[in-house]
Design a protein around this motif. Structure first.
Motif, short mmCIF file in Angstrom:
data_model
loop_
_atom_site.label_atom_id
_atom_site.label_comp_id
_atom_site.label_asym_id
_atom_site.label_seq_id
_atom_site.Cartn_x
_atom_site.Cartn_y
_atom_site.Cartn_z
N PRO A 1 35.32 31.43 57.59
CA PRO A 1 35.11 32.51 56.60
C PRO A 1 36.21 32.51 55.55
N TRP A 2 35.77 32.86 54.33
CA TRP A 2 36.72 32.94 53.23
C TRP A 2 37.62 34.16 53.36
N LYS A 3 38.82 34.01 52.82
CA LYS A 3 39.71 35.15 52.69
C LYS A 3 39.58 35.72 51.29
N ARG A 4 39.63 37.02 51.23
CA ARG A 4 39.48 37.71 49.94
C ARG A 4 40.51 37.20 48.92
N GLU A 5 41.78 37.11 49.35
CA GLU A 5 42.84 36.70 48.41
C GLU A 5 42.66 35.26 47.96
N ALA A 6 42.19 34.40 48.87
CA ALA A 6 42.00 32.99 48.50
C ALA A 6 40.94 32.86 47.42
N VAL A 7 39.83 33.59 47.56
CA VAL A 7 38.76 33.52 46.56
C VAL A 7 39.23 34.11 45.24
N LYS A 8 39.94 35.23 45.31
CA LYS A 8 40.42 35.86 44.07
C LYS A 8 41.39 34.93 43.32
N SER A 9 42.30 34.34 44.08
CA SER A 9 43.24 33.43 43.42
C SER A 9 42.52 32.25 42.81
N ALA A 10 41.52 31.73 43.51
CA ALA A 10 40.76 30.61 42.97
C ALA A 10 40.02 31.01 41.71
N LEU A 11 39.44 32.18 41.70
CA LEU A 11 38.71 32.64 40.52
C LEU A 11 39.64 32.81 39.33
N MET A 12 40.84 33.40 39.55
CA MET A 12 41.79 33.56 38.46
C MET A 12 42.15 32.22 37.83
N VAL A 13 42.47 31.25 38.69
CA VAL A 13 42.87 29.95 38.17
C VAL A 13 41.70 29.23 37.53
N MET A 14 40.50 29.45 38.05
CA MET A 14 39.32 28.85 37.42
C MET A 14 39.15 29.34 35.99
N TYR A 15 39.29 30.63 35.80
CA TYR A 15 39.16 31.17 34.44
C TYR A 15 40.24 30.58 33.51
N SER A 16 41.47 30.50 34.00
CA SER A 16 42.52 29.94 33.15
C SER A 16 42.29 28.46 32.90
N CYS A 17 41.79 27.74 33.90
CA CYS A 17 41.51 26.33 33.72
C CYS A 17 40.37 26.12 32.71
N VAL A 18 39.39 26.99 32.76
CA VAL A 18 38.31 26.92 31.76
C VAL A 18 38.88 27.09 30.36
N SER A 19 39.85 28.02 30.22
CA SER A 19 40.44 28.23 28.90
C SER A 19 41.22 27.00 28.42
N SER A 20 41.85 26.29 29.34
CA SER A 20 42.64 25.13 28.93
C SER A 20 41.77 23.97 28.50
N TYR A 21 40.58 23.83 29.09
CA TYR A 21 39.69 22.72 28.72
C TYR A 21 38.67 23.13 27.66
N CYS A 22 38.59 24.41 27.37
CA CYS A 22 37.60 24.91 26.42
C CYS A 22 37.92 24.44 25.00
N HIS A 23 36.89 24.25 24.23
CA HIS A 23 37.09 23.86 22.83
C HIS A 23 37.80 24.99 22.08
N PRO A 24 38.80 24.66 21.22
CA PRO A 24 39.56 25.72 20.52
C PRO A 24 38.68 26.70 19.74
N GLN A 25 37.59 26.23 19.20
CA GLN A 25 36.74 27.14 18.43
C GLN A 25 36.08 28.19 19.31
N LEU A 26 35.85 27.84 20.56
CA LEU A 26 35.23 28.80 21.49
C LEU A 26 36.27 29.62 22.26
N LEU A 27 37.54 29.17 22.24
CA LEU A 27 38.56 29.82 23.06
C LEU A 27 38.81 31.26 22.61
N LEU A 28 39.03 31.48 21.28
CA LEU A 28 39.37 32.82 20.81
C LEU A 28 38.24 33.80 21.09
N THR A 29 37.04 33.29 21.26
CA THR A 29 35.90 34.18 21.55
C THR A 29 35.94 34.68 22.99
#
Length: 1676
Positions: free
Chosen positions: A769-797
């Motif tokens: 079973p997943w731990k709540r904190e593990a999933v939350k930490s993964a989701l936070m880093v996923m969002y930041s990782c998406v921002s780092s690979y996102c195209h600059p024109q779409l980032l500010l949006t």
């Protein structure tokens, strides 16, 4: 030694009677040689004692003897030979002589025969007769000497040796040794003697029982045999008779037989070893002989038997190999009856473990293999039969050993083994195929590989290939199966697998016509095996097979069918599956012995068969990948760069097939393979990257969502590696599918029903079973990782919502454990960093920045400051650094707060242990992050104020007691300076004094106990100097730069003195760059931080202070008070004496140039004098010249109180005239005098000190308004000063100390005896004490009276009354001495005394002045006449005015003294006045005045000559009655003086009869005085009755006198006068009145008065009756 030479010669002749006597030798040479030998002996002794090598003197002495022998060889040889025969010669001396003789022999060659004979005889005797106790060194050098002689005198030496080598007679061992050496060095010369020598030695063998001798014989035989072999190889060079090889062999064989049968059985191992080693060269001569070879075979069992003993097996095996190989070469095999024994014993050597004491077991094994190869050539069938029998025993060691022997037989070189032998060997091997033991399997595999290598490929088809395939499968299964895992078993299985792979490689590279089944098995092995270590050889084998088939053009269609179709009944891989499998495995290209290149080559070879559409691309790209791997190794390659190349290869492949579903199918294969690899592993990490890249290039978004959701659901978020892999996969996918990725994340959050109240994730994963904190930490880093690979024109949006808002939400709604915090930090850093990389931000305001900042600061505050267990604070500071560059910017206050918290969080951490690499990495990263944060915040305030604020934050850490905190703070300071210099440079200059403060903070750290802290401090100072030089445009030469570099090198040393020296040199360089303000601020900063750290820091600080003061103290006049104040404030808190001493030296240095300022500052310190201040003065006392200067200054301060105020003309005058506490000054003077060198008596300062202390003491007795005394600095304590600490007592104590230092015992004794100190202590006796003190000084202290006189005169002119009084009191004594007259100070002294005598302000001053004027008659009697007018005038003035009795008495006495030096004419008109004034005091109530008046009147009587005689006669008449009466004065001294004066005045009456008592100096009693008075009255009655009548009347006036004795004397005198008075004058008396007066006296309280009055009354009555009866008479 020279005297003993004849005796020595005689001894030599006696010992060698067969030799002719030597010629007389040169005694000078003998002495020289003897002396040189003595030097060698002494140096040898020294060498033994010291344990060093040979001394140069010993070598030089040997060289000198050798050089001497070049010119006179016979003389030197004779001298050395004689030295050898000296009695009691030491062994070492003999060794030295023999060594020198050997050098001479080698050098000269041919020598005189007689010398050679004598030397041979002596050396031979020494060699043979040496005792065992003395050792063998001398015997060896004697033997070597004989060998050296044999090169040119072989016959003589050989004759002597053969003479001692007799048959059946055991000779000495060194004879044998020497013969062996001679045989080795003189082969051809020795050959004629070889036969007889061997024969003679053989006769001795039975006589030898000692092991040592047997070893010697064996060694000699080894040498003899080698010599014979050499001789036989070079027969053509021999000029001697030739012996054949057979002849030598026949002579040797008996000895060989005896060695093997007898000596080899000896119990001594060393003897056995010697025998075995000698057998090899013997066999080299015996085995070529056919007859003897057969006899040698007979003794093989004896050699084999030695295997059972303790002898090293290698030496036995070498002998056996020699025999067996010769048997093969000569085709004369060993007898069959010996085969079994040979097989068994040699086989045991292979199959059993060698004993531990055997050192050559591996070499022995190789020799045994050679033995078996030889046996296999001679007896193949018998050997294989023996092997078969051993295999059947089923013992692993025996089987492995046997198989290794078979492999050796198979691998034998030319000539090759027969086919029959190989066939028999394979039969033996097949017997062991069913054995499952690892070592046996490896042995079989090695034999199969050896068969393939040796050209027997046809022999392994079928059974060999099948066995290899089975072992490949079996070993892989065992290695990948973890059941019954055991380390030793796994290790053995790995070895089996390795051998299998090597065998496969050999087979595939050498065997032609490989079967299809073997090909398919290998290809499926690549796809299915979990043991990837075997992939490299398999891929190489597959590539080789494929290339063979392609080049042969016979199996190309079959290969394509195997890969694409299903012509074989096996599951062949699809192209996407094979590509996915190989791509993942190639991500670790150097595993498994470089599988990357092997797989790339396989992929390239199969490209046309797998995916024909990609063949061109792969043909172009794969060689580039191979080239990269070949250019690198596993130590030089870059994992990231390689993975990027593989991803690029994947993208190129997918781009080529983008219009098809190839990309999606490959993505599914990649997703499927994720479960095939463990976490963590490089392969699985690459899988996530490849999957993300493949999904990003897909054109089917809906199917991509399904793959992503499936990946989210099956990921174990508790596993860090899998979590990071999924995060990276989503990021890479966001490059082409950002909208899809955000939608998938939102859908995932919705599906798992995420909310604040419920969290139902467990239902999705039943396995883990997943731990709540593990999933939350993964989701936070996923969002930041998406921002780092996102195209600059779409980032500010998307950056603020949903990315940042989701990150904040997931963090705030969690329990905020360390995992979540790290994930949050990572997310913030990634988002902020991505925003900074956007080029067109313009005025973009990142609104979540304040919220993120508050959350980060809270995290930093909660981090422990005593340990570092996570990268949390590092990431937090990185996040702040990134946020600091985004708008809105931080304020100055916010920046300071963040920096302070961050510094505290990092610097307080203790350093990690050296063995903890992970914590060390965290530690370094935290420091780097703090530096980056400081740089980021510093950019917003690049000015001196901002720099100072940052330094202020670091200051408490720079001064920390913990060395790691200091080191980190100093490195941060250096970083700060570099940032400031690079950013601002010379644009904005530092504030005034700021440079000094910055340097003062850092300077002591150049002597820090920690080397890295010292170097960082040095670098900070260098940067500060560079900044200061650039801003002030000061010259900065190359010399200074070189000096700084040299200082840096010295600071790296561990020597404390060297470190301090370097710091001192740095201080001198810095000092030259500072102005006065900088110097003061630097010193203040240094003082401020003293005591904040350790002792070394404090020493460095005070060293810098001293350096600056030494160089710049002269220039600091305006800043002295500030500098001194900083030092004095810090001095009380300094504990270490060395630091205190250096600070005190700094104060003294300031005082040297600015004495008045320093003196005033020190004297204004509070009382009681504290220890630190006392230490300053004690340091002053140590420097005697300076202490004297300070004493003069202190005296000047005290004396200034008694001098008029003057106007200051300089700053020094201002400080000099400043008011100070006199008590502090006195205490300081006392302290200096007390601690000054005892040998310094202070005689030159003695007058000034005495004078100053007397003035101060006088002020205590006469308080008055002189210079104002400061009270502000008097006390710092609430209690009062100790009783003994007052001006009076301190002054007296100081004077006592001063007089003790004078070291005049008479003076000290007089002072104590006469209670001078007690007199000085009390006000009433003070002046008396001063006078007495001055008098004693005049008497006992010579040479300094002039200076004291000058000071006294100066004091007499002071405005302070007390000063004038004390000075005058001293002057009283000086006036009685010629000193003033001699020093020409008399006139000013007289003038001042006249002034003092004439004033009426103070009685004491007037008295002392008069006394001093009177003493002039004592000190300068000849000058009295010169100053008589002034003297007489002042003295008379004291008598005339309304003065006190003391003044009058002093005037009278002064007149007395003065008149003693004047004549009548010198007195002039003053005589009458003196006489008149003197008589006035005859009847004064004061005894003193009466006394002084009578003495003065007597002095006047002496002065009177002719001109004043008449006048003075009248004065005597008027004074006569008082004189007569006061002879009975109640004061004895007055009565005595009056009597003397009266008798001196008698002469003025002209009564010679009455002058005798006075002339005789008789002191009259009352009766005598009555007689005198009667006679006097009788004379007056006769000559001057009227005068007598007047005397009576005058006398009656005294009957009412206040003095008792005077009243009595008056009554008595009246009675005497009345008795002598004539009747005429009796009648004129008023008798009633007289009677009334006398009767009144009857009422007097004193009976004596009453009695005297009664007696006089009776006389009066008698006289009354007498003149009543007497007839009337006329006037007489």
């Amino acid at each position: 030694m020279a005297e003993a030479a004849p005796d020595l010669n005689e001894g030599v002749l006696e010992e060698t009677e067969d030799l002719e006597p030597l010629e007389p030798y040169d005694s000078g040479t003998f002495k020289q040689v003897t002396n040189l030998l003595n030097i060698m002996d002494s140096e040898s002794a020294k060498t033994d004692m010291d344990g060093a090598g040979l001394d140069m003197r010993k070598t030089l002495a040997s060289v000198i003897i050798t050089e001497k022998a070049t010119t006179e060889p016979s003389v030197v040889m004779n001298a050395l030979i004689c030295c050898l025969q000296v009695p009691q010669i030491t062994t070492q001396r003999k060794i030295n002589i023999y060594n020198i003789l050997q050098e001479i022999i080698q050098q000269e060659g041919e020598l005189e025969e007689r010398c050679v004979q004598r030397l041979v005889s002596i050396a031979s005797k020494e060699m043979r007769e040496i005792s065992e106790m003395e050792g063998y060194v001398m015997a060896e050098v004697a033997s070597d000497t004989l060998v050296a002689l044999s090169r040119n005198h072989f016959s003589l030496v050989m004759y002597d040796l053969q003479h001692h080598l007799k048959p059946l007679d055991l000779t000495d061992e060194f004879v044998i040794i020497t013969l062996a050496k001679m045989a080795n060095g003189n082969v051809f010369e020795f050959m004629p003697y070889m036969g007889i020598t061997l024969a003679t030695i053989f006769t001795m063998l039975r006589l030898i029982n000692e092991a040592k001798m047997r070893q010697v014989i064996c060694g000699a035989m080894e040498t003899f045999c080698e010599t014979v072999q050499f001789y036989l190889k070079h027969l053509e060079d021999s000029v001697y008779p030739v012996m054949t090889e057979d002849q030598f062999a026949l002579k040797l064989f008996p000895m060989y037989r005896y060695f093997v049968t007898v000596w080899l059985r000896h119990h001594d191992t060393e003897v056995k070893l010697g025998v075995i080693k000698s057998l090899k060269p013997m066999l080299s001569l015996l085995l070529p002989n056919d007859d003897l070879r057969e006899q040698v075979y007979d003794y093989i069992p004896l050699l084999l038997a030695e295997y059972q003993g303790s002898l090293e097996a290698l030496f036995i095996t070498q002998v056996l190999r020699q025999i067996l190989e010769v048997s093969v070469i000569t085709n004369t095999p060993v007898p069959p009856m010996q085969l079994h024994t040979l097989f068994t014993e040699l086989h045991v050597q292979v199959c059993t473990k060698a004993p531990a004491q055997h050192q050559y077991s591996s070499q022995n094994l190789m020799e045994v293999l050679h033995c078996f190869v030889a046996l296999a050539r001679s007896y193949p069938k018998e050997l294989m039969k023996f092997f078969f029998s051993q295999i059947e025993m089923n013992k692993e060691a025996i089987r492995v050993g046997t198989l290794s022997l078979i492999r050796a037989v198979v691998s034998a070189g030319a000539p090759r083994m027969s086919v029959r032998t190989i066939y028999l060997a394979i039969r033996v091997v097949k017997k062991t195929l069913s054995d499952t033991r690892s070592k046996v399997r490896m042995a079989i595999l090695r034999i199969i590989g050896q068969l393939a290598l040796s050209g027997y490929q046809d022999k392994i088809k079928g059974w060999g290939l099948k066995y290899v395939s089975v072992q490949l499968t079996l070993s892989t299964y065992k290695l990948t199966s973890h059941r019954d895992s055991f380390y030793q078993r796994d290790l053995e299985e790995k070895m089996v697998h390795k051998v299998t792979m090597e065998t496969v490689r050999i087979i595939t590279s050498s065997v032609r016509g490989m079967t299809k089944e073997f090909w398919v098995r290998l290809l499926c092995y690549v796809m299915e095996t979990d043991y990837t270590e075997a992939l490299t050889p398999i891929c190489i084998s597959l590539t080789n097979l494929a290339e063979h088939q392609i080049h042969g053009k016979d199996l190309e269609a079959d290969v394509a069918g195997d890969c694409v179709c299903v012509s074989f009944p096996v599951d062949l891989p699809a192209p996407q599956k094979l590509l996915a499998r190989l791509l993942v495995l190639m991500s670790s290209p150097y595993k498994g012995e470089g599988r990357g290149v092997a797989m790339l080559n396989l992929l390239r070879t199969l490209s046309h068969s797998l995916v024909p559409s990609l063949a061109d691309v792969w043909e172009q790209e794969i060689p580039l990948l191979v080239q990269y791997l070949e250019e690198h190794t596993e130590f030089t390659w870059n994992q990231k760069a390689w993975e990027e190349k593989l991803i690029q290869f994947l993208k190129l492949s997918l781009k080529k097939t983008r219009t098809t579903s190839w990309s999606l199918r490959l993505s599914r294969e990649l997703n499927y393979q994720i479960k095939s690899f463990d976490s963590p592993s490089p392969e699985k990490g690459f899988l996530y990257k490849a999957l993300g890249s493949a999904l990003a290039m897909s054109l089917e978004a809906d199917k991509v969502e399904l793959v992503l959701l499936d990946l989210l659901y099956k990921t174990d978020y508790n596993n860090d590696f899998d979590r990071e892999g999924v995060i990276q996969c989503f990021g890479l996918c966001a490059r082409g599918q950002v909208k899809t990725v955000l939608d998938v994340l939102q859908e995932f959050e919705d599906r798992i029903q995420e909310s604040e109240q419920s969290w139902q994730i467990s239902a999705w994963r039943k396995d883990h079973p997943w731990k709540r904190e593990a999933v939350k930490s993964a989701l936070m880093v996923m969002y930041s990782c998406v921002s780092s690979y996102c195209h600059p024109q779409l980032l500010l949006t998307h950056v603020e919502f949903p990315i940042t808002s989701k990150i904040i939400h997931h963090y705030s709604s969690s329990c905020q454990d360390i995992t979540l915090k790290i994930a949050f930090m990572k997310s913030v850093v990634e988002v902020a960093g991505t925003l900074r990389r956007v080029t067109d931000l313009e005025d973009f305001q990142f609104s979540p920045k304040p919220t993120l900042t508050n959350l980060i600061m809270a995290i930093i505050k909660t981090e422990p400051t005593d340990q570092l267990v996570s990268p949390l604070r590092t990431m937090a500071m990185d996040a702040l650094s990134q946020l600091s560059k985004l708008k809105p910017f931080y304020s100055i206050e916010e920046s300071s707060e963040m920096m302070d918290i961050s510094i505290h969080s990092v610097i307080s951490l203790p350093p990690p242990r050296e063995d903890n690499e992970s914590i060390k990495t965290l530690y370094v990263n935290a420091l780097q992050s703090l530096e980056h944060l400081m740089e980021g915040l510093m950019q917003r305030q690049l000015d001196p104020k901002g720099l100072q604020e940052m330094v202020h934050l670091l200051e408490k850490w720079i001064l920390s007691e913990k060395e790691w905190e200091r080191e980190k703070a100093m490195n941060l300071h250096l970083c700060l300076m570099l940032i400031y210099i690079q950013s601002i440079g010379v644009c904005i200059p530092l504030k005034l004094g700021q440079f000094g403060m910055l340097v003062g903070l850092i300077a002591p750290c150049t002597c820090d106990t920690h080397r890295r802290t010292r170097m960082a401090a040095m670098n900070v100072l260098s940067s500060l100097l560079d900044l200061h030089a650039s801003q002030t445009c000061s010259p900065w030469g190359v010399s200074k730069e070189k000096e700084l570099e040299k200082c840096k090198e010295d600071l790296q040393d561990v020597d404390t003195e060297k470190i301090f020296s370097a710091s001192l040199r740095i201080a001198k360089i810095v000092c030259m760059e500072c102005n006065c303000d900088e110097v003061v601020s630097l010193i203040q900063k240094l003082c401020e931080n003293i005591g904040a750290m350790d002792l070394q820091h404090d020493k460095a600080a005070v060293t810098w202070i001293g350096t600056f003061l030494q160089s710049r103290a002269r220039e600091l006049e305006d800043k002295v008070a500030e500098t001194l104040g900083a030092i004095l404030v810090q001095l009380p808190v300094v504990d270490h004496p060395e630091v205190r001493r250096l600070l005190v030296e700094g104060i003294l240095l300031l005082a040297h140039y600015h004495q008045e300022i320093v003196l005033t500052s020190l004297l204004r310190q509070p009382l009681p004098m504290e220890s630190h201040l006392m230490e300053v003065w004690l340091a002053v006392a140590e420097n005697v010249p300076f202490a004297r200067t300070m004493l003069q200054g202190l005296m000047g301060r005290l004396q200034s109180r008694f001098t008029p105020r003057v106007t200051a003309t300089s700053k020094a005058d201002v400080w000099r005239l400043a008011a100070v506490d006199p008590l502090m000054t006195l205490c300081t003077i006392y302290l200096l005098m007390e601690r000054l060198d005892k040998d310094d008596k202070l005689l030159d300062l003695f007058p000034d000190l005495v004078y100053t202390l007397l003035l101060q003491l006088s002020a205590t007795h006469r308080p008055e308004a002189t210079s104002p005394v400061l009270k502000t600095w008097r006390l710092v304590h609430t209690e009062t000063l100790p009783e003994e600490m007052n001006l009076q007592r301190v002054a007296i104590k100081s004077m006592k100390l001063l007089f003790r230092r004078v070291n005049s015992e008479p003076l000290l004794h007089a002072l104590e005896e006469q209670s001078v100190w007690a007199l000085l202590e009390h006000s009433g006796t003070f002046l008396e004490g001063v006078s007495l003190l001055a008098r004693l000084c005049m008497q006992n202290v010579e040479g300094y009276r002039q200076r004291l006189s000058e000071l006294v005169l100066r004091g007499m002119g002071s405005q302070a009354l007390s000063c004038r009084i004390s000075s005058t009191a001293v002057c009283v004594e000086f006036m009685s001495d010629p000193i003033l007259h001699q020093e020409k100070l008399l006139r000013p002294a007289v003038l001042m005394l006249v002034k003092g005598a004439g004033q009426e302000e103070d009685e004491a001053l007037r008295v002392l002045s008069l006394r001093a004027l009177g003493n002039m008659a004592l000190g300068a009697p000849r000058k009295v006449k010169q100053y008589r007018k002034l003297l007489l005038e002042q003295c008379l003035g004291s008598l005339r005015g309304p003065a006190s009795s003391r003044v009058t008495a002093e005037g009278l006495e002064a007149l007395t003294k003065v008149l003693a030096e004047l004549r009548e004419g010198d007195v002039g008109p003053s005589f009458e006045a003196i006489s008149e004034q003197c008589r006035i005091f005859f009847d004064n109530e004061s005894e003193l005045l009466r006394l002084k008046a009578f003495v003065l009147f007597g002095k006047l009587a002496k002065v009177v000559r002719i001109s004043k005689k008449h006048f003075f006669k009248g004065e005597v008449k008027r004074a006569w009655v008082p004189l007569l009466l006061h002879c009975q004065d109640p004061c004895s001294s007055t009565a005595h003086a009056c009597t003397d004066t009266m008798f001196q005045c008698v002469r003025f009456w002209g009564w010679k009869s009455l002058q005798s008592p006075a002339e005789q100096g008789v002191t009259s009693s009352d009766d005598e005085m009555a007689v005198f008075q009667t006679n006097m009255c009788s004379i007056l009655t006769q000559k001057q009755p009227a005068v007598l009548y007047g005397f009576l009347l005058e006398t009656m006036t005294y009957v009412k006198n206040n003095l008792l004795r005077i009243r009595i004397a008056a009554c008595n005198l009246a009675g005497i006068i009345m008795k002598q008075m004539s009747t005429y004058y009796l009648k004129k008396l008023d008798l009633p009145a007289l009677r009334n007066s006398l009767q009144e006296l009857q009422l007097d309280s004193d009976p004596g008065v009453r009695r005297a009055a009664l007696d006089t009354l009776k006389v009066l009555d008698s006289c009354s009756q007498h003149w009543l009866l007497a007839p009337p008479q006329g006037k007489p």
